[in-house]
Enzyme design. Structure first.
Site, short mmCIF file in Angstrom:
data_model
loop_
_atom_site.label_atom_id
_atom_site.label_comp_id
_atom_site.label_asym_id
_atom_site.label_seq_id
_atom_site.Cartn_x
_atom_site.Cartn_y
_atom_site.Cartn_z
N GLU A 139 0.75 -1.14 -0.13
CA GLU A 139 -0.04 -0.03 -0.07
C GLU A 139 0.77 1.36 -0.04
OE1 GLU A 139 -2.80 -0.66 3.31
OE2 GLU A 139 -3.64 -2.42 2.21
N ASN A 147 2.08 -4.62 -3.39
CA ASN A 147 0.66 -5.02 -3.38
C ASN A 147 -0.21 -3.81 -2.91
OD1 ASN A 147 -1.32 -7.13 -2.98
ND2 ASN A 147 -1.42 -6.84 -0.40
N HIS A 174 -10.39 -5.57 -2.87
CA HIS A 174 -11.38 -5.57 -1.69
C HIS A 174 -12.70 -4.85 -2.41
CE1 HIS A 174 -9.15 -7.25 1.37
NE2 HIS A 174 -8.08 -6.36 1.07
N GLU A 189 -6.12 -10.37 -2.50
CA GLU A 189 -7.02 -10.32 -1.04
C GLU A 189 -8.46 -10.12 -1.60
OE1 GLU A 189 -5.71 -7.14 1.46
OE2 GLU A 189 -3.49 -7.71 1.14
N ASP A 249 -12.43 -10.22 -1.96
CA ASP A 249 -13.49 -10.14 -1.22
C ASP A 249 -14.37 -9.19 -1.83
OD1 ASP A 249 -12.85 -7.91 0.16
OD2 ASP A 249 -12.35 -8.96 2.04
#
Ligand code: 9MR
Length: 453
Positions: free
Chosen positions: A164, A205, A241, A269, A271
């Site tokens: 990030e 990432n 996300h 990641e 979702d």
């Protein structure tokens, strides 16, 4: 080939509210791992892809462990490898959970994605509260990477080295590292990681970099520049996300442009959250969204695979971070596969069984006092429906039901049988029905195993 699956799978959970009003979630009862057609990991492997999940080490037993081991070929420790987890006190290391997850993966023939070495969040207090010169920061960074990457040298397939680094507008995030070392911290971290484990694939990432936008373009420009300078960078992680119905239309194009730079791309990641409660329309949309993400990765050779950020709604960060949102993962809280699970399988070339047998009954103790308690049973359907129902159980400690509502209950000795009332026999796909009761107990009030029939 399909394997057979049980027609009804029943899970139970009890919410025990003690006198001190401390609730503990207890699950028990028959454990039936999802009898999927072909496990996701096998479908993914046949396509040369990773199918991963983030995991919590303490949960890797029972159904959670069974599914994590059977369905996925990559694991990412959700929190266990973060700096704050492994070195809470300077010079004092706690590798227990990280070691456990790596050992679990090795026992199950899985690869591990290390997560994460350099981040602005979940750092130990001693690090964030300290005052450091650039030279000290540089040494801290190098030592941390040498220690952690070195510990798992040869055992981890990939590392999220830098996490990030960007703001939404594509500028660099002002962090401990950026403020002390400038943008050079990124190349420094990658170089240190390569030195510590030459075989691990090294990633940067970030989130909100799934589509083509200012942030992903900043990441693109960074990776391009690192490649040009000969800095070791093997891949980019797109966290993903996502919000229901909002898979970026440029996802595949974005993956492709990174691939064209000569790096791998991983969805790290995934979702897809929704406003609760879920219903069948939302779950159907979610399945389409999962499939769109999977398809985009499958379509690009250098997309190495997809990791979900928790595979069950019972182990997802979403509800606590986004109140009122949830149901973001492929399995519900009782480990029943959702339409999203079937969508992932289909995108990986699998066939899926018809969505039968996905109604579950969950027994909870809502409250209890010295001689009495209030309990409830929730019947929920996902990918299936009921037009009538009966739930039975046998009490193990002399409990006696004294009164019930929203069901007709009879008790004979320890055996309880509760059938639907005239008005609530129907449980639609995506819906639920709850009935309640008061009872008496003494000594202990253990949770019974319930059967839905
Ligand atoms: O899933 C993680 C959750 O348990 C932590 O509380 C949270 C703290 O920020 O971090 C979560 O994982 C994050 C991941 O490490 C990096 N990308 C965003 C994830 C969700 O916050």
């Amino acid at each position: 080939m399909r394997s057979s699956r049980t027609s009804l799978r029943v899970r139970l959970a009890a919410l025990l509210a003690g006198a001190a009003a401390v609730g503990t979630l207890v699950t028990a009862g028959t454990t039936t791992a999802h009898a999927a057609d072909t496990p996701l990991r096998d479908l993914a492997a046949a396509k040369g892809k990773a199918m991963g999940t983030a995991v919590t080490g303490s949960k890797l037993t029972g159904t959670y462990g069974d599914l994590a081991g059977a369905q996925f070929n990559w694991l990412t420790p959700g929190n266990a490898m973060k700096w704050g987890s492994v070195e809470p006190t300077r010079g004092t290391f706690d590798w227990a959970e990280a070691d456990q997850i790596v050992a679990f993966a090795e026992a199950h023939g899985q690869e591990v994605r290390g997560h994460t070495l350099v981040w602005h969040s979940q750092n130990p207090g001693w690090l964030t509260n300290g005052t450091w010169t650039p030279a000290q920061l540089s040494t801290l960074l190098n030592d941390h990477i040498a220690t952690e990457v070195g510990r798992y040298k040869g055992r981890l397939a990939a590392w999220d080295v830098v996490n990030e680094p960007f703001n939404e507008d594509g500028t660099y995030r002002q962090t401990l590292w950026y403020n002390g070392l400038g943008t050079g911290y990124i190349a420094q971290a990658l170089t240190a990681a390569r030195a510590a484990d030459p075989d691990a694939k090294l990633y940067i990432n970030d989130y909100n970099v799934e589509g083509v936008n200012a942030k992903s373009t900043a990441l693109y420009n960074l990776v391009k520049s690192l490649k040009e300078q000969g800095v070791p960078i093997d891949g980019v992680g797109l966290q993903a996300h996502l919000i229901l119905g909002q898979v970026p239309s440029t996802l595949q194009q974005n993956i492709q442009r990174f691939a064209d730079l000569g790096v791998d791309v991983a969805i790290t990641e995934l979702d897809i959250r929704m406003t609760l409660p879920s219903d069948s329309a939302k779950l159907t949309q979610q399945a389409a969204d999962y499939k769109a993400v999977m398809n985009a990765c499958v379509a690009v050779a250098r997309c190495t695979g997809v990791t979900v950020w928790g595979f069950t709604d019972s182990d997802s960060w979403i509800p606590s971070t986004f109140p009122g949102q949830g149901a973001a993962t492929p399995y519900d809280e009782n480990y029943a596969p959702k339409p999203a699970y079937r969508a992932i399988a289909e995108a990986l070339g699998g066939t899926t069984t018809p969505p039968t047998g996905a109604c579950t009954a969950t027994y909870s103790v809502a409250s209890q006092w010295n001689t009495g308690f209030t309990g409830q049973v929730r019947i929920a359907c996902s990918g299936a429906a009921l037009s009538s129902w009966k739930v039975t159980w046998t009490y193990g400690a002399g409990q006696q039901i004294t009164q019930a509502w929203n069901a007709t209950c009879t008790q004979s000795g320890a055996a309880v049988s509760c059938a639907n009332a005239s008005y609530n026999g129907t449980v639609p796909d995506g819906g639920s029905v709850t009935f309640g009761f008061n009872g008496s107990w003494s000594g202990t009030n253990p949770v019974p195993t319930v059967t839905l029939g």
